[in-house]
Design an enzyme around this catalytic site. Sequence first.
Site, PDB file in Angstrom:
ATOM      1  N   ARG A  44      11.036 -14.016 -15.370  1.00  0.00           N
ATOM      2  CA  ARG A  44      11.979 -13.434 -14.422  1.00  0.00           C
ATOM      3  C   ARG A  44      12.115 -14.247 -13.133  1.00  0.00           C
ATOM      4  O   ARG A  44      11.225 -15.023 -12.780  1.00  0.00           O
ATOM      5  CB  ARG A  44      11.507 -12.025 -14.025  1.00  0.00           C
ATOM      6  CG  ARG A  44      11.895 -10.990 -15.040  1.00  0.00           C
ATOM      7  CD  ARG A  44      11.283  -9.652 -14.692  1.00  0.00           C
ATOM      8  NE  ARG A  44      11.801  -8.640 -15.584  1.00  0.00           N
ATOM      9  CZ  ARG A  44      11.209  -7.487 -15.817  1.00  0.00           C
ATOM     10  NH1 ARG A  44      10.062  -7.202 -15.243  1.00  0.00           N
ATOM     11  NH2 ARG A  44      11.759  -6.613 -16.633  1.00  0.00           N
ATOM     12  N   ASP A  79       5.728 -12.500  21.125  1.00  0.00           N
ATOM     13  CA  ASP A  79       6.680 -13.044  22.110  1.00  0.00           C
ATOM     14  C   ASP A  79       7.208 -12.006  23.104  1.00  0.00           C
ATOM     15  O   ASP A  79       7.407 -12.315  24.285  1.00  0.00           O
ATOM     16  CB  ASP A  79       7.824 -13.791  21.417  1.00  0.00           C
ATOM     17  CG  ASP A  79       8.542 -12.943  20.389  1.00  0.00           C
ATOM     18  OD1 ASP A  79       8.065 -11.831  20.085  1.00  0.00           O
ATOM     19  OD2 ASP A  79       9.587 -13.383  19.881  1.00  0.00           O
ATOM     20  N   ASP A 137       3.660 -13.695  13.074  1.00  0.00           N
ATOM     21  CA  ASP A 137       4.831 -14.588  12.977  1.00  0.00           C
ATOM     22  C   ASP A 137       4.522 -16.044  13.339  1.00  0.00           C
ATOM     23  O   ASP A 137       5.273 -16.946  12.949  1.00  0.00           O
ATOM     24  CB  ASP A 137       5.956 -14.084  13.883  1.00  0.00           C
ATOM     25  CG  ASP A 137       6.539 -12.762  13.421  1.00  0.00           C
ATOM     26  OD1 ASP A 137       6.224 -12.351  12.284  1.00  0.00           O
ATOM     27  OD2 ASP A 137       7.293 -12.142  14.187  1.00  0.00           O
ATOM     28  N   VAL A 195     -13.918  -8.360  26.280  1.00  0.00           N
ATOM     29  CA  VAL A 195     -14.795  -7.363  26.920  1.00  0.00           C
ATOM     30  C   VAL A 195     -16.192  -7.941  27.138  1.00  0.00           C
ATOM     31  O   VAL A 195     -16.755  -7.873  28.235  1.00  0.00           O
ATOM     32  CB  VAL A 195     -14.868  -6.066  26.070  1.00  0.00           C
ATOM     33  CG1 VAL A 195     -15.956  -5.126  26.575  1.00  0.00           C
ATOM     34  CG2 VAL A 195     -13.518  -5.361  26.066  1.00  0.00           C
ATOM     35  N   ARG A 200     -12.855  -7.575  21.654  1.00  0.00           N
ATOM     36  CA  ARG A 200     -14.325  -7.650  21.737  1.00  0.00           C
ATOM     37  C   ARG A 200     -14.771  -8.863  22.546  1.00  0.00           C
ATOM     38  O   ARG A 200     -15.630  -8.772  23.431  1.00  0.00           O
ATOM     39  CB  ARG A 200     -14.898  -7.720  20.311  1.00  0.00           C
ATOM     40  CG  ARG A 200     -16.383  -8.006  20.228  1.00  0.00           C
ATOM     41  CD  ARG A 200     -16.794  -8.106  18.763  1.00  0.00           C
ATOM     42  NE  ARG A 200     -18.165  -8.534  18.587  1.00  0.00           N
ATOM     43  CZ  ARG A 200     -18.531  -9.802  18.503  1.00  0.00           C
ATOM     44  NH1 ARG A 200     -17.635 -10.773  18.593  1.00  0.00           N
ATOM     45  NH2 ARG A 200     -19.814 -10.113  18.320  1.00  0.00           N
TER      46      ARG A 200
HETATM   47  O1  F6P Z   1       6.458  -9.572  15.201  1.00  0.00           O
HETATM   48  C1  F6P Z   1       5.748  -9.141  14.103  1.00  0.00           C
HETATM   49  C2  F6P Z   1       6.622  -8.406  13.143  1.00  0.00           C
HETATM   50  O2  F6P Z   1       5.812  -7.934  12.105  1.00  0.00           O
HETATM   51  C3  F6P Z   1       7.819  -9.188  12.588  1.00  0.00           C
HETATM   52  O3  F6P Z   1       7.463 -10.088  11.571  1.00  0.00           O
HETATM   53  C4  F6P Z   1       8.697  -8.070  12.133  1.00  0.00           C
HETATM   54  O4  F6P Z   1      10.029  -8.501  12.039  1.00  0.00           O
HETATM   55  C5  F6P Z   1       8.508  -7.044  13.197  1.00  0.00           C
HETATM   56  O5  F6P Z   1       7.228  -7.278  13.743  1.00  0.00           O
HETATM   57  C6  F6P Z   1       8.605  -5.603  12.753  1.00  0.00           C
HETATM   58  O6  F6P Z   1       8.552  -4.792  13.880  1.00  0.00           O
HETATM   59  P1  F6P Z   1       8.250  -3.230  13.910  1.00  0.00           P
HETATM   60  O7  F6P Z   1       6.767  -3.068  13.792  1.00  0.00           O
HETATM   61  O8  F6P Z   1       8.730  -2.792  15.256  1.00  0.00           O
HETATM   62  O9  F6P Z   1       8.990  -2.634  12.771  1.00  0.00           O
END
Ligand code: F6P
Length: 319
Positions: free
Chosen positions: A162, A103, A127, A24, A21
């Site tokens: 637990r 990444d 992440d 754009v 948003r």
């Molecule tokens: O990069 C984000 C992420 O959620 C990671 O934490 C996880 O390991 C991965 O993507 C899971 O990837 P996918 O959606 O391809 O299962």
Amino acid sequence: MRKIGLLTGGGDAPGMNAAIRAAVRTAIYFGLEVIGVEGGFSGLIANKFRRLDSSSVSGIINKGGTILHSARCPEFKQKDGIKKAVENIRKENIEGLIVIGGDGSLKGAYVLQKKGIAVSFIPASIDNDIFGTEETIGFDTAVNTALDAIDKIRDTATSHERIFLIEVMGRESGFLALEVGLASGAEVILIPEVKFKIEDICNVLKKGRKRGKRSYIIIVAEGAGKISEIGKEIGRRIKGEVRTTTLGYLQRGGTPSADSRNLACRFGAFAVELLKSGESGRMVGINKGKVVPLPIEKIYRRRKRIDLRRYQLAKILSL
Ligand code: F6P
């Protein structure tokens, strides 16, 4: 520059829509035309383009996911896939491309930049593992989502006295695990960046038992090991029961927090400003509260380091 493209790639993150948003509307403010690419890098290859105007992004600032959809795209790792994507961008007369993602998408943006496409990259990933920015879009939301779930598990762990192992996302990094571990008062945090021995975990449990502690929360980042195996081994050694829970994909969805949305607004606008002013090949990042441009070619291979002092602090506070 007259026309820009916009895509979201890789795992979705809450706040991606707010970034779309912002990009754009900033582009329209500058008189630019905006093309949305459907399904990330695959959409570039498959020519899935659609025009976005101000109303196409109304009512999405508070929505999780991405209206442009996303995908993992192995074809974009092949020469032919890249060639097709570049051809399609050129055919559509897209003069600058904004890539929003984690990444993997950062690497994709770098590849396109090398092929002569002007790009701006916006880091969005639960992440938070992208070098050069203190925070990525979606991280704060995922932390709060996971924390809410962990607090609930803490209630039942306490009632039943637990031991719980809770797996949070993060295949290669422990930023999410560390953040929620510290915030939830977890007794142990396991992350891929720090080696651990099962024996050390058992010692924490035994020492706690002596002090009268009866329930435990152990946070395990996805990339630190399989919780089922770790749990079994702990149970075997302490001769007790261990329960496991994987939080999984619920961490990637939901309403973005104020922090994720505001970061997205700032990143989205700045990414457009960079392209408009002819500065391409930049990732936008946040550093000491300021939004800054960073050269993609210098950062895309670098690894963001975990703050070990925070890890240590979580250990001290859980004693
Ligand atoms: O990069 C984000 C992420 O959620 C990671 O934490 C996880 O390991 C991965 O993507 C899971 O990837 P996918 O959606 O391809 O299962």
